[in-house]
Design a protein around this motif. Structure first.
Motif, PDB file in Angstrom:
ATOM      1  N   CYS A 268       1.050  -1.656   0.285  1.00  0.00           N
ATOM      2  CA  CYS A 268      -0.163   0.096  -0.220  1.00  0.00           C
ATOM      3  C   CYS A 268       0.699   1.302   0.209  1.00  0.00           C
ATOM      4  N   ASP A 269       0.578   2.140   0.550  1.00  0.00           N
ATOM      5  CA  ASP A 269       0.815   3.598   0.413  1.00  0.00           C
ATOM      6  C   ASP A 269       1.813   3.873   1.321  1.00  0.00           C
ATOM      7  N   GLU A 270       1.815   3.269   2.122  1.00  0.00           N
ATOM      8  CA  GLU A 270       2.561   2.981   3.401  1.00  0.00           C
ATOM      9  C   GLU A 270       3.728   2.312   3.472  1.00  0.00           C
ATOM     10  N   SER A 271       3.859   1.657   2.824  1.00  0.00           N
ATOM     11  CA  SER A 271       4.747   0.468   2.346  1.00  0.00           C
ATOM     12  C   SER A 271       6.031   0.585   2.156  1.00  0.00           C
ATOM     13  N   ILE A 272       6.617  -0.090   2.502  1.00  0.00           N
ATOM     14  CA  ILE A 272       8.225   0.551   1.672  1.00  0.00           C
ATOM     15  C   ILE A 272       9.119  -0.389   1.401  1.00  0.00           C
ATOM     16  N   PHE A 273       8.738  -1.518   2.291  1.00  0.00           N
ATOM     17  CA  PHE A 273       9.485  -2.919   1.458  1.00  0.00           C
ATOM     18  C   PHE A 273       8.669  -3.562   2.439  1.00  0.00           C
ATOM     19  N   GLU A 274       8.506  -4.762   1.254  1.00  0.00           N
ATOM     20  CA  GLU A 274       8.480  -6.041   2.063  1.00  0.00           C
ATOM     21  C   GLU A 274       8.584  -7.108   1.523  1.00  0.00           C
ATOM     22  N   ILE A 275       8.987  -8.476   1.951  1.00  0.00           N
ATOM     23  CA  ILE A 275       9.256 -10.126   1.957  1.00  0.00           C
ATOM     24  C   ILE A 275       8.045 -10.245   1.136  1.00  0.00           C
ATOM     25  N   ASN A 276       7.868 -11.102  -0.134  1.00  0.00           N
ATOM     26  CA  ASN A 276       6.383 -11.634  -0.739  1.00  0.00           C
ATOM     27  C   ASN A 276       6.445 -12.861  -0.691  1.00  0.00           C
ATOM     28  N   TYR A 277       5.315 -13.153  -0.122  1.00  0.00           N
ATOM     29  CA  TYR A 277       5.356 -14.396   0.202  1.00  0.00           C
ATOM     30  C   TYR A 277       3.472 -14.788  -0.810  1.00  0.00           C
ATOM     31  N   THR A 384      -0.999 -25.385  -3.127  1.00  0.00           N
ATOM     32  CA  THR A 384      -1.528 -27.340  -3.327  1.00  0.00           C
ATOM     33  C   THR A 384      -0.616 -28.202  -2.035  1.00  0.00           C
ATOM     34  N   LYS A 385       0.348 -27.450  -1.531  1.00  0.00           N
ATOM     35  CA  LYS A 385       0.434 -28.172  -0.515  1.00  0.00           C
ATOM     36  C   LYS A 385       0.071 -27.646   0.797  1.00  0.00           C
ATOM     37  N   SER A 386       0.622 -27.463   2.025  1.00  0.00           N
ATOM     38  CA  SER A 386       0.602 -27.746   3.436  1.00  0.00           C
ATOM     39  C   SER A 386      -0.272 -26.395   3.450  1.00  0.00           C
ATOM     40  N   GLY A 387      -1.357 -25.990   3.946  1.00  0.00           N
ATOM     41  CA  GLY A 387      -1.972 -24.582   4.186  1.00  0.00           C
ATOM     42  C   GLY A 387      -1.497 -24.091   5.119  1.00  0.00           C
ATOM     43  N   ASP A 388      -0.743 -24.527   6.220  1.00  0.00           N
ATOM     44  CA  ASP A 388      -0.226 -23.893   7.675  1.00  0.00           C
ATOM     45  C   ASP A 388       1.270 -23.110   6.654  1.00  0.00           C
ATOM     46  N   LEU A 389       1.593 -24.047   6.259  1.00  0.00           N
ATOM     47  CA  LEU A 389       2.588 -23.675   5.743  1.00  0.00           C
ATOM     48  C   LEU A 389       3.235 -22.512   4.460  1.00  0.00           C
ATOM     49  N   ASN A 390       1.493 -22.526   3.634  1.00  0.00           N
ATOM     50  CA  ASN A 390       1.383 -21.368   3.056  1.00  0.00           C
ATOM     51  C   ASN A 390       0.716 -20.242   2.446  1.00  0.00           C
ATOM     52  N   TRP A 391       1.385 -19.267   3.862  1.00  0.00           N
ATOM     53  CA  TRP A 391      -0.110 -18.386   3.969  1.00  0.00           C
ATOM     54  C   TRP A 391      -0.003 -16.741   2.997  1.00  0.00           C
ATOM     55  N   ASP A 392      -1.298 -16.733   2.605  1.00  0.00           N
ATOM     56  CA  ASP A 392      -0.625 -15.575   1.447  1.00  0.00           C
ATOM     57  C   ASP A 392      -0.584 -14.368   2.231  1.00  0.00           C
ATOM     58  N   ASN A 393       0.687 -14.169   3.432  1.00  0.00           N
ATOM     59  CA  ASN A 393       0.918 -12.726   4.060  1.00  0.00           C
ATOM     60  C   ASN A 393       1.840 -12.510   3.745  1.00  0.00           C
ATOM     61  N   ASN A 394       2.515 -10.604   3.277  1.00  0.00           N
ATOM     62  CA  ASN A 394       3.704 -10.323   2.935  1.00  0.00           C
ATOM     63  C   ASN A 394       4.306 -10.208   4.409  1.00  0.00           C
ATOM     64  N   GLN A 395       5.554 -10.638   4.593  1.00  0.00           N
ATOM     65  CA  GLN A 395       5.923  -9.687   5.615  1.00  0.00           C
ATOM     66  C   GLN A 395       6.917  -7.914   5.345  1.00  0.00           C
ATOM     67  N   ARG A 396       5.965  -7.266   6.454  1.00  0.00           N
ATOM     68  CA  ARG A 396       6.386  -5.814   5.935  1.00  0.00           C
ATOM     69  C   ARG A 396       7.521  -6.412   6.975  1.00  0.00           C
ATOM     70  N   ILE A 397       8.833  -4.878   6.507  1.00  0.00           N
ATOM     71  CA  ILE A 397       9.967  -4.528   7.056  1.00  0.00           C
ATOM     72  C   ILE A 397      10.037  -3.229   7.368  1.00  0.00           C
ATOM     73  N   PHE A 398       9.381  -2.546   6.602  1.00  0.00           N
ATOM     74  CA  PHE A 398       9.589  -1.035   6.810  1.00  0.00           C
ATOM     75  C   PHE A 398       8.399  -0.580   6.195  1.00  0.00           C
ATOM     76  N   VAL A 399       7.862  -0.473   7.355  1.00  0.00           N
ATOM     77  CA  VAL A 399       6.191   1.253   6.410  1.00  0.00           C
ATOM     78  C   VAL A 399       6.389   2.605   7.443  1.00  0.00           C
ATOM     79  N   MET A 400       5.770   3.039   7.101  1.00  0.00           N
ATOM     80  CA  MET A 400       5.897   4.595   7.932  1.00  0.00           C
ATOM     81  C   MET A 400       4.192   4.193   8.842  1.00  0.00           C
ATOM     82  N   LEU A 401       4.637   4.698  10.447  1.00  0.00           N
ATOM     83  CA  LEU A 401       4.549   4.325  10.532  1.00  0.00           C
ATOM     84  C   LEU A 401       3.643   5.643  12.026  1.00  0.00           C
ATOM     85  N   LYS A 402       3.537   6.359  11.453  1.00  0.00           N
ATOM     86  CA  LYS A 402       3.457   7.777  12.190  1.00  0.00           C
ATOM     87  C   LYS A 402       2.269   8.486  12.620  1.00  0.00           C
ATOM     88  N   ARG A 403       1.222   7.610  13.725  1.00  0.00           N
ATOM     89  CA  ARG A 403      -0.127   8.053  14.167  1.00  0.00           C
ATOM     90  C   ARG A 403      -0.053   7.713  15.004  1.00  0.00           C
TER      91      ARG A 403
END
Length: 404
Positions: A268-277, A384-403
């Motif tokens: 999203c507009d707030e995301s600077i870097f993510e690891i894609n999964y 196609t394999k284990s559901g536990d090991l294949n979640w579609d969640n990127n890991q956010r490494i750096f985002v803007m968080l001033k709020r």
């Protein structure tokens, strides 16, 4: 004419005779097999090497044990408990939380992962320097790979301090000098500053290239090193880089903090870097945990014994958030319930809608879970394999968080 044909056939037979007794006569090299020498000389092929340099980033949530980077790091602070079944469940993380890791019980997988990434980043730099490419393209590849290399050294530096350092891949006998933590800091931040000052990378990438290093990612890494080192002399430079990100106008806060962590708002507009999964087509499985695909994190930190939830899928009960952290937020601060799931409150809210939600409560349970990454319903569809090991969640490494 006949004489010429005979001579040609005779020569052909002679040629066959000279090789037919060799061991390799019936060995056929596949047309797709090419030697490394002279392979990484085009932009398309260097792009392949760049992709390979990013691949180890996916390994950090599993390598010789379920040890996601953020969980390992946070467990050494006071904002979460390790949780799980007991102290023997992912024992290395429990030991790390008590600063009791040993030479045999440590995150050796993260060590291997980091040096794999460094090796691959160095290869891209070496290949780009030799390739016949436009100068701006060459500079981009080199800068991008220096940033990925800095990311991998960042993990080694934080977890081990003094580590072997090299920026050109080793040759026999494969020995590198161990540098002190302070030396690692100076070498890597100098690299990052060179990249940042060169402006070889874009402030932000296009949607298609999301996941590639940017100027903003390099600046955040630089600030990460500086703040962790407590290098007050470099604070003004780090602050200047942060202001440049903000003033660029290419990143901005979302209206709701909690929305950052939803799948539809990856990059999203707030995301600077993510690891894609990715879940769709994911082939990670038990016994093949480093195969391509999704992440284990939502299963690992999911609410244990969860039933009846219209929103979330249960998991293994790791990463219990401390009550002190939850209570330190003001009630109106959207970071509190946007990032932390309070089960007592959630169960009451569901009950008000006529929905009965229950959960278990494993070791170190606080009733508070990391809402950011716990599994959403449908979040591993298409695996196609284990559901536990294949979640579609990127890991956010750096985002803007001033709020507030």
């Amino acid at each position: 004419m006949k004489k010429n044909i005979f001579v040609c056939l005779s020569l052909a037979a002679l040629a066959m005779g000279t090789v037919s007794c060799g061991d390799d006569f019936l060995t056929v090299e596949p047309s797709t097999k090419l030697g490394l020498d002279g392979y990484y000389v085009t932009q398309a092929r260097i792009d392949e090497a760049v992709t390979a340099a990013y691949d180890p980033m996916h390994w950090y949530d599993y390598f010789s044990g379920w040890c996601p980077l953020f969980l390992v790091s946070d467990a050494q602070g006071d904002d979460i408990y390790v949780g799980g079944g007991n102290e023997q469940d992912q024992a290395e993380i429990h030991l790390a939380s008590q600063y009791k890791l040993t030479s045999l019980m440590n995150f050796k997988g993260a060590w291997t992962t980091s040096y794999s990434g460094i090796n691959r980043s160095n290869l891209v730099i070496a290949d780009a320097e030799k390739a016949d490419l436009p100068e701006d393209v060459k500079k981009h590849y080199i800068a991008e790979s220096k940033v990925t290399r800095a990311f991998y050294y960042n993990q080694l530096w934080k977890f081990w301090g003094n580590v072997p350092y090299y920026d050109v891949n080793l040759t026999f006998p494969y020995i590198a000098e161990q540098k002190s933590a302070d030396e690692i800091y100076r070498l890597v931040t100098a690299d990052l500053k060179e990249v940042l000052d060169s402006k070889a990378l874009p402030m932000k990438e296009t949607a298609v290239r999301s996941g590639h290093a940017t100027w903003a990612f390099a600046a955040m890494l630089y600030a990460d090193f500086v703040m962790y080192q407590k290098d007050e002399a470099a604070y003004p430079q780090a602050l200047a880089y942060m202001k440049e990100i903000i003033n660029s106008g290419q990143y901005k806060l979302m209206n709701e903090f909690g929305a950052i962590w939803e799948q539809e708002n990856e990059w999203c507009d707030e995301s600077i870097f993510e690891i894609n999964y990715y879940a769709k087509g994911g082939i990670r499985d038990w016994g093949d945990a480093n195969k391509p695909g999704g992440t284990v994190v939502p299963a690992m930190i999911g609410v244990d014994g969860l039933s009846g939830s219209p929103d979330y899928v249960g998991g293994w009960g790791f990463c219990d958030v401390s009550k002190e952290v939850y209570d330190i937020y003001e009630e109106t601060d959207q970071r509190r319930d946007g990032g932390i799931l309070c089960m007592e409150k959630y169960i009451a809210d569901c009950a008000a809608r006529g929905i009965v939600v229950k959960y278990g409560g494993r070791y170190q349970n606080t009733g508070l879970f990391l809402r950011k990454y716990i599994g959403r319903i449908g979040g591993n569809d298409g695996a196609t394999k284990s559901g536990d090991l294949n979640w579609d969640n990127n890991q956010r490494i750096f985002v803007m968080l001033k709020r507030y």
